[in-house]
Write a protein that holds these residues in place. Structure first.
Motif, mmCIF file in Angstrom:
data_model
loop_
_atom_site.group_PDB
_atom_site.id
_atom_site.type_symbol
_atom_site.label_atom_id
_atom_site.label_comp_id
_atom_site.label_asym_id
_atom_site.label_seq_id
_atom_site.Cartn_x
_atom_site.Cartn_y
_atom_site.Cartn_z
ATOM 1 N N MET A 114 73.261 -141.696 -109.434
ATOM 2 C CA MET A 114 72.828 -142.464 -110.600
ATOM 3 C C MET A 114 72.377 -143.865 -110.177
ATOM 4 N N VAL A 115 73.082 -144.457 -109.221
ATOM 5 C CA VAL A 115 72.671 -145.771 -108.703
ATOM 6 C C VAL A 115 71.310 -145.654 -108.030
ATOM 7 N N LEU A 116 71.136 -144.622 -107.210
ATOM 8 C CA LEU A 116 69.844 -144.428 -106.551
ATOM 9 C C LEU A 116 68.729 -144.163 -107.560
ATOM 10 N N ALA A 117 69.022 -143.354 -108.582
ATOM 11 C CA ALA A 117 68.014 -143.082 -109.609
ATOM 12 C C ALA A 117 67.682 -144.361 -110.374
ATOM 13 N N GLY A 118 68.687 -145.185 -110.642
ATOM 14 C CA GLY A 118 68.431 -146.471 -111.303
ATOM 15 C C GLY A 118 67.568 -147.380 -110.459
ATOM 16 N N PHE A 121 64.073 -146.058 -110.744
ATOM 17 C CA PHE A 121 63.451 -146.345 -112.037
ATOM 18 C C PHE A 121 63.120 -147.820 -112.204
ATOM 19 N N PHE A 122 64.062 -148.699 -111.840
ATOM 20 C CA PHE A 122 63.934 -150.101 -112.210
ATOM 21 C C PHE A 122 63.481 -151.026 -111.083
ATOM 22 N N VAL A 123 63.844 -150.713 -109.842
ATOM 23 C CA VAL A 123 63.464 -151.586 -108.733
ATOM 24 C C VAL A 123 62.080 -151.226 -108.219
ATOM 25 N N TYR A 124 61.861 -149.933 -108.025
ATOM 26 C CA TYR A 124 60.573 -149.465 -107.536
ATOM 27 C C TYR A 124 59.802 -148.892 -108.701
ATOM 28 N N GLY A 125 58.528 -149.068 -108.706
ATOM 29 C CA GLY A 125 57.729 -148.539 -109.793
ATOM 30 C C GLY A 125 57.010 -147.255 -109.455
ATOM 31 N N ASP A 126 57.103 -146.833 -108.206
ATOM 32 C CA ASP A 126 56.295 -145.680 -107.796
ATOM 33 C C ASP A 126 57.115 -144.471 -107.359
ATOM 34 N N LEU A 134 66.759 -136.846 -108.443
ATOM 35 C CA LEU A 134 68.162 -137.273 -108.375
ATOM 36 C C LEU A 134 68.902 -136.953 -109.671
ATOM 37 N N CYS A 135 68.252 -137.151 -110.811
ATOM 38 C CA CYS A 135 68.881 -136.799 -112.093
ATOM 39 C C CYS A 135 69.106 -135.292 -112.183
#
Length: 171
Positions: A114-118, A121-126, A134-135
């Motif tokens: 979930m941290v990696l998916a976050g 989603f939020f840090v990288y845009g691509d 991951l989800c």
């Protein structure tokens, strides 16, 4: 022990094999999964590298996630061996240790993913596809772990029941 006693039970594993054989197969599968992710404990390139996901941000985050995943994978290997011993030698306590260990592993890995998916989603845009994968892995991990715990619990409950009826018959 009271929490695991409330889980549903099954009469066979995967609708085709006995509970004991099914728990041994579950233990082998869990051991292999733990063995695949265990090299991450040394923070060297193991079987799974997170460099494409965390390339420019947080070397510390990468190290923490890899070491945590490695430690939890080693723990999964240990409790998988306990499941083999418990199912082959009729030791319900070792089966319950596996159940709690598998639940702990699933929770920690789900949080890490979930941290990696976050971050995706939020840090990288691509990297929305990586976040979606991951989800999906989180959902698969939780579903498979729930089924494995239910099958192991069914064997544990049957061993406890057989031990109790054996004591009644010997009196």
């Amino acid at each position: 022990m009271k929490y695991m006693d409330k889980l549903p039970t099954v009469i066979s594993c995967c609708f085709c094999c006995f509970l004991r054989a099914g728990t041994v197969m579950i233990a082998i599968f869990s051991f292999i999964v733990g063995f695949i992710f265990a090299p991450n404990i040394s923070t060297t390139k193991g079987f799974w590298s997170m460099d494409p996901v965390l390339s420019s941000h947080g070397a510390v985050a990468e190290i923490v996630i890899q070491v945590t995943l490695g430690v939890m994978s080693i723990m999964l290997c240990v409790v998988s061996l306990m499941l083999v011993i418990g199912s082959c030698c009729n030791m319900p306590t070792l089966i319950e240790v596996y159940q709690w260990g598998a639940c702990l592993y699933s929770c920690v890995v789900s949080i890490l993913f979930m941290v990696l998916a976050g971050m995706c989603f939020f840090v990288y845009g691509d990297c929305f596809i990586a976040a979606g994968v991951l989800c999906g892995l989180i959902i698969c991990n939780c579903g498979i772990t729930a089924y494995f715990v239910i099958v192991a619990n069914s064997l544990r409950m049957s061993l406890i029941y057989l031990a109790a009826t054996n004591d009644v018959l010997n009196i």
